[in-house]
Design an enzyme around this catalytic site. Structure first.
Site, short mmCIF file in Angstrom:
data_model
loop_
_atom_site.label_atom_id
_atom_site.label_comp_id
_atom_site.label_asym_id
_atom_site.label_seq_id
_atom_site.Cartn_x
_atom_site.Cartn_y
_atom_site.Cartn_z
N ASP A 34 0.83 -1.21 0.00
CA ASP A 34 0.00 0.00 0.00
C ASP A 34 0.87 1.26 0.00
O ASP A 34 0.35 2.38 -0.07
CB ASP A 34 -1.00 -0.01 1.16
CG ASP A 34 -0.32 0.03 2.52
OD1 ASP A 34 0.91 -0.07 2.58
OD2 ASP A 34 -1.05 0.17 3.52
N ASP A 73 -1.38 -6.29 -0.75
CA ASP A 73 -1.52 -5.64 0.56
C ASP A 73 -2.97 -5.21 0.77
O ASP A 73 -3.56 -4.56 -0.12
CB ASP A 73 -0.62 -4.39 0.57
CG ASP A 73 0.04 -4.15 1.90
OD1 ASP A 73 -0.22 -4.91 2.86
OD2 ASP A 73 0.83 -3.19 1.99
N LYS A 103 -1.46 -9.46 2.66
CA LYS A 103 -0.76 -8.98 3.87
C LYS A 103 -1.65 -7.98 4.58
O LYS A 103 -2.37 -7.22 3.93
CB LYS A 103 0.56 -8.31 3.49
CG LYS A 103 1.30 -7.69 4.68
CD LYS A 103 2.71 -7.25 4.33
CE LYS A 103 2.81 -5.85 3.80
NZ LYS A 103 2.32 -4.79 4.72
N GLU A 105 -1.69 -5.37 8.36
CA GLU A 105 -0.87 -4.78 9.42
C GLU A 105 -1.50 -4.98 10.79
O GLU A 105 -2.73 -4.91 10.93
CB GLU A 105 -0.71 -3.27 9.18
CG GLU A 105 0.11 -2.95 7.95
CD GLU A 105 0.37 -1.45 7.78
OE1 GLU A 105 0.03 -0.67 8.70
OE2 GLU A 105 0.91 -1.08 6.74
N GLU A 172 9.00 -4.26 10.66
CA GLU A 172 9.44 -2.96 10.15
C GLU A 172 9.93 -2.06 11.27
O GLU A 172 9.24 -1.87 12.28
CB GLU A 172 8.29 -2.28 9.38
CG GLU A 172 8.68 -0.90 8.85
CD GLU A 172 7.75 -0.33 7.80
OE1 GLU A 172 6.80 -1.03 7.37
OE2 GLU A 172 7.97 0.83 7.40
O1 KIV Z 1 3.36 -1.31 1.69
C1 KIV Z 1 4.56 -1.64 1.70
O2 KIV Z 1 5.31 -1.41 0.74
C2 KIV Z 1 5.07 -2.35 2.86
C3 KIV Z 1 6.56 -2.56 2.95
C4 KIV Z 1 7.23 -1.34 3.41
C5 KIV Z 1 6.86 -3.74 3.80
O3 KIV Z 1 4.32 -2.72 3.70
#
Ligand code: KIV
Length: 274
Positions: A34, A73, A103, A105, A172
Site C-alpha cells: 500500500d 496488501d 498482507k 498490518e 518494520e
Molecule cells: O506497503 C509496503 O510497501 C510495505 C513494505 C514497506 C513492507 O508494507
C-alpha cells in the site's frame, strides 16, 4: 528457505514492467504494497489507497510475474471492521488481483482477521513493528520495540500472528537484536525492513531502492541506483531535441513509395483550398 538458512528477497512492485524486472532479478516475493499510495499515487500517507486501486495494481503485477509469489496488501479500511470484511477483501485481492497471498498490518484483534483469512484458504503475511497505517497512533514513522516492555509485546504480537496462521511476517523498523530474537522464536519466516540482518529475508520499496522517490528516505534504505536523476536528464534531452529539431531523424520516420507520394501531391494540388 528459513530452515536451510537461505535468505528470502522481497521487493515491492506496482506494475507489469517492474514485476517482470523483479522476476528476472530472482526475487522470491513481490509485495504490491500500500506504499503505492505514496510512491505511485502521490498521497502523503498510505491511508487513502482503496481496495479497488490495490486490486488494479496487483492485477498488473500478477500479469507479468511468473516465478515469485505475489502478495497483495490489504489497504486501510478494507479489514478493520470485521473478520467477514477481511475475508471478503482478501478474496477480492486473490480472485480479481491474482494475488498468491495477502498482507495486513497489526496484531491484537488483527490476529482474529489473520485466522479468518487463513481459514478461508488464503495465505496471510502479517506486519508488525512500525505499521504505517497506524502511524498516527504510534506517534509518527518511528522505530518500535525500543524498550524492554515494548520489545516483549512485539514478540508476543508476532507469536500470536503465527498461532493465528500467518505464513510470514514483516518486521518494520525494529531494533536488530529484537528482530533477531523474534526471528529465532518463530518458525515462519520474518522479512525485515529496518530490522537488521538476522531476519529471514529483507524487503525494500522499489522507489527507495532505485532512487525514484522524491520524499524523505528512511535510514534503513540502501539506494542501489539514482534513477530519478537519470530519468530527469533523459527527459530534458528529449525536450531539447524536439525543440531544436534534432529529433526525430530520418531513421525514425516511415517512407512512402515515390509514385504514391507524387500521386498524393498531385491530388493535393487539385484540391481547392488549403
Ligand atoms: O506497503 C509496503 O510497501 C510495505 C513494505 C514497506 C513492507 O508494507
Amino acid at each position: 528457505m528459513k530452515r536451510r538458512g537461505d535468505k528470502l528477497t522481497m521487493l515491492t512492485a506496482y506494475d507489469a514492467p517492474s514485476a517482470l524486472l523483479a522476476d528476472r532479478a530472482g526475487v522470491e516475493l513481490i509485495l504490491v504494497g500500500d506504499t503505492a499510495a505514496m510512491v505511485m499515487l502521490g498521497h502523503e500517507s498510505t491511508l487513502p489507497v482503496t481496495l479497488d486501486e490495490m486490486i488494479f495494481l496487483t492485477r498488473a503485477v500478477t500479469r507479468a510475474a511468473r516465478r515469485p509469489l505475489v502478495i497483495g496488501d490489504l489497504p486501510f479500511g478494507s479489514y478493520e471492521i470485521s473478520d467477514e470484511q477481511a475475508v471478503a477483501s482478501a478474496l477480492r485481492l486473490v480472485k480479481e488481483g491474482g494475488a498468491d497471498l495477502v498482507k495486513l498490518e497489526g496484531a491484537g484483534r488483527m490476529a482474529s482477521r489473520v485466522r479468518a483469512i487463513a481459514e478461508s484458504g488464503i495465505g496471510v503475511m502479517g506486519h508488525v513493528g512500525l505499521t504505517p497505517q497506524s502511524a498516527t497512533r504510534l506517534g509518527g514513522f518511528r522505530a518500535q520495540g525500543r524498550t524492554a516492555a515494548s520489545a516483549l509485546a512485539l514478540l508476543d504480537d508476532a507469536l500470536s500472528l503465527e498461532q493465528a496462521g500467518a505464513v510470514a511476517l514483516v518486521l518494520e523498523a525494529v531494533p536488530a537484536p529484537v528482530a533477531a530474537a523474534i526471528s529465532e522464536r518463530l518458525s515462519l519466516p520474518t522479512i525485515g525492513i529496518g530490522a537488521g540482518a538476522a531476519c529471514d529475508g529483507q524487503v525494500l520499496v522499489w522507489h527507495d531502492l532505485l532512487g525514484l522517490y522524491a520524499g524523505p528516505t528512511p535510514r534503513f534504505v540502501r539506494r542501489y541506483a539514482e534513477l530519478a536523476g537519470e530519468i530527469a536528464a533523459a527527459l530534458e534531452s528529449y525536450v531539447a531535441d524536439v525543440r531544436s529539431g534534432s529529433f526525430p531523424e530520418e531513421r525514425h520516420t516511415y517512407s512512402i513509395p515515390e509514385q504514391e507520394l507524387a500521386g498524393f501531391e498531385q491530388a493535393l494540388g487539385e484540391r481547392a483550398g488549403p
